[in-house]
Design an enzyme around this catalytic site. Sequence first.
Site, PDB file in Angstrom:
ATOM      1  N   HIS A  96     -15.903 -15.513 -46.919  1.00  0.00           N
ATOM      2  CA  HIS A  96     -17.326 -15.260 -46.678  1.00  0.00           C
ATOM      3  C   HIS A  96     -17.706 -13.814 -47.018  1.00  0.00           C
ATOM      4  O   HIS A  96     -18.753 -13.539 -47.595  1.00  0.00           O
ATOM      5  CB  HIS A  96     -17.627 -15.590 -45.211  1.00  0.00           C
ATOM      6  N   GLU A 115     -18.012 -13.479 -50.669  1.00  0.00           N
ATOM      7  CA  GLU A 115     -19.298 -14.045 -51.113  1.00  0.00           C
ATOM      8  C   GLU A 115     -20.401 -12.971 -51.031  1.00  0.00           C
ATOM      9  O   GLU A 115     -21.149 -12.758 -51.984  1.00  0.00           O
ATOM     10  CB  GLU A 115     -19.638 -15.253 -50.234  1.00  0.00           C
ATOM     11  N   HIS A 116     -20.472 -12.280 -49.892  1.00  0.00           N
ATOM     12  CA  HIS A 116     -21.482 -11.215 -49.764  1.00  0.00           C
ATOM     13  C   HIS A 116     -21.280 -10.130 -50.823  1.00  0.00           C
ATOM     14  O   HIS A 116     -22.221  -9.662 -51.445  1.00  0.00           O
ATOM     15  CB  HIS A 116     -21.368 -10.550 -48.379  1.00  0.00           C
ATOM     16  N   GLU A 168     -24.231 -10.902 -38.518  1.00  0.00           N
ATOM     17  CA  GLU A 168     -24.221 -12.343 -38.782  1.00  0.00           C
ATOM     18  C   GLU A 168     -23.266 -13.025 -37.795  1.00  0.00           C
ATOM     19  O   GLU A 168     -23.573 -14.069 -37.224  1.00  0.00           O
ATOM     20  CB  GLU A 168     -23.793 -12.602 -40.239  1.00  0.00           C
TER      21      GLU A 168
END
Lengths: 425, 422
Positions: A69, A72-73, A144
């Site tokens: 994840h 991905e960012h 997040e």
Amino acid sequence: MEGKCIRSELLGEQYYEIKHQSGLTVLVMEQPQCTGAFAMFGTRYGSVDTCFKLESDDDYTSVPEGIAHYLEHKLFESEELDAFERFAQTGASANAFTSFDKTCYLFQCADRVEENLEILLDFVKHPYFTKETVQKEQGIIGQEIRMYQDNPDWALGFNLYRAVYHKNPVRIDIAGTIESIAQITPELLYACYRTFYNNSNMVLAVAGNLTRAQVLAVCDKVLQKEEPVRFEQIVPEEPDTVAQPYTEAIMPVDLPKFELGFKQPAQPILRDCKERVSMDILLEIIAGKLSPLYHELLEQGLVNPSFYVYYFTGRGFALPTFVGESSDPERVRAAILARIEELRQNGITDEDFALTRKSLYGQELRAFNDMDDLAYQLVDSYFSEETMFSALATYREVTKGDVEAMLDRLQADNSSFSVVKGETK
Amino acid sequence: MELQKICKGTRFAFHRNETSKSTALSLSLLAPLDEKTTARALLLQLLARTTKQYPTTYEMNRRLASLYGATISPQVEKQGEMQVLALVLQCPDDRFALENESICADAVNLLCDCLLLPDVMPDGFKEENVRREKELLRQQIDSRSDDKRRYALDRMIEEMCKDEPYRRIPIGDKAEIDAITGKELFDLWKDLMLHSHVLVSFVGSAPSQTLLETLKMRLGSIEKQELPELRTEFLTESYGSQTVREAQDVKQGKLVIGFRAGMTYEMDNYPAIRLMTAIFGGGTFSKLFMNVREKMSLCYYCSARLVRHKGILIVESGIEPENAEKALDAIRHELDAVRAGDFTDETLEQAKRYLRDSFRSVTDSNYSTLLWLRQFGASAVFQTPVELAAAIDSVSREEVILAANLVSEDTVYILDDSGKEA
């Protein structure tokens, strides 16, 4: 033009699966009646991929939780203009997501489709990580993670996976923890990237108002030929029995939430369409909206319309679940288990089977309306080693016997129950 | 995409999508937000659940299943100070029936039955059904606050609009549920039949004329009486900003800021304010995203949106509680920058391009199209996404700056864990 045409006569729809010379598989569904397009560039890499090595590497790399994840960012950033800035020039809406078993980058646009496609392919294929940029993201992803920590449904699901599984990495939070993401370095990100972002491990899906020739021209322009990489992964051996039958968390909710899951055999890694469809029908017959059980529970005030059944599956995991809110979760659990026993004794009626199959088949059709759903399904079915139309066709072929055969998979003594409730007042 | 009149007080907004595999049809009744809001939300649930012909949830759900998994769901929302009570139908097209049955016409008739032929006794809705729905509504209101982002937003609006009907949550107030009776709901139903504006929205491949005929026949049977004027109070300016803090056991703090947008009605200066909102906090090119998230790393989300039907602008963010003041200052700073014209022509163009692109994409999704059609409620104006995109394209830099200077801060709401034990 090379490639195979995959067609559904029923829907009157078709798409092309093309192996591009770069090694990338490209799926194109031409939709000339649309205004714009939706594209998704995905890799078969998600939060469950925690320990791996390239064939050429000596040692395995174990990575911190949440790294897929995080990657991905970070891919949105570049040495020059970052991806968001580039999409701002075209007006497209871009985004990305990471799940248990895949990471996807996407955009939707009305205009300048080829330009957007070029940006999408280009930024995903050009990683740029430095210590500073990696550091900067900790505050953003940290928030997040905090956001998910306040979400009772998120806790409900992950607590269930941790109760069902001893070691299966699906237990790991997709975004990781504040502590685990602090260990992420540019070197680790590059190691993940090299292993999983090879063209041979990825797929590009485009649905919308453009031709496959247009898509391929952009691929020709942006993509370099890559030799397929081979990698090995260590997947911890998972015992056949659940880790814990019950798990509970206290969070500020008014009405308790529950999720019941039944452990499945660890193999096969990918569940085929027939199994998924059969299980979906079975779960619906047991407690779906048209079942007598749902009606009884609703009348007794034990469930509300937020109740649903779901076969949670992906690469390396499969878990039939019953999810809802109740003032008395234990009674709901007992009622579901009793109903499963009853079906085991008496079998499924022809009427229930026919009606449920018809209902789910009809709902499946809705997934073929919108471009975003189409692109998502193209990617998903490709990674599942099926076609986009497999499920729809299977609903027409599946038999009552197939569905009854699934009953053995739902064993009370190999199930886990997750509950999230408020503090006792 | 167009809007036609079905009969007095009843309109039909539709978009034909020839390649659609299913029909989405929403039947919305429009009512003022007032002391009957909770009762109406309850009534809508009752109407969606059963009909005279299918009086139990079991029979109703099996009927829906036989229509190839058709669904009819109750959806309640606010549009300005109007409560929109929608029954939303989704069903597959006839050509997918396995035995050549008709699906769509039967499903539309079932939807009309929900509204027109509910399961009532001469003296009201059945008590056992009312009791069940009361409990379900109570639970629905409770779970709404499980989502802390939603909760913080509801609370900010409640504080900001405490003297306006807009303070109400569209699904109602738990405290008002107990007193509702089956008789009252029956009267309310009759009242809604006779006195409410209705908007039917439809997206799908079914022939719209056939649908229109069916709807005319079914809905035209009601003799609409006098229809109320549905008005929303617009406060153009804030009377000074207030701050409200609330403590709960949360891991992430929530910051919600409400502004008055200087509008006097829903279309007033709308293209300019909409564009200004985008530059301020409406996309990844916006000031809030670029600075508060990307540069300062303060949050995962920080965005602004315009509630056009009420003329308010809302900024939402999730932050580390100790960063609340810092984030608040940063957000105010970015708004001041827009007011001062401190944004490039490139940003202006990017915002226009982004809005044009998203509006033009609306019809590529059935769901977005349905939402687009639904927003016209009882409004005299009807605009297609392409028309709105054109209006936004012609907004000048000066108009954006002017719009930003009409915006005034009204309420700051902070939810965090202060005062709670860790």
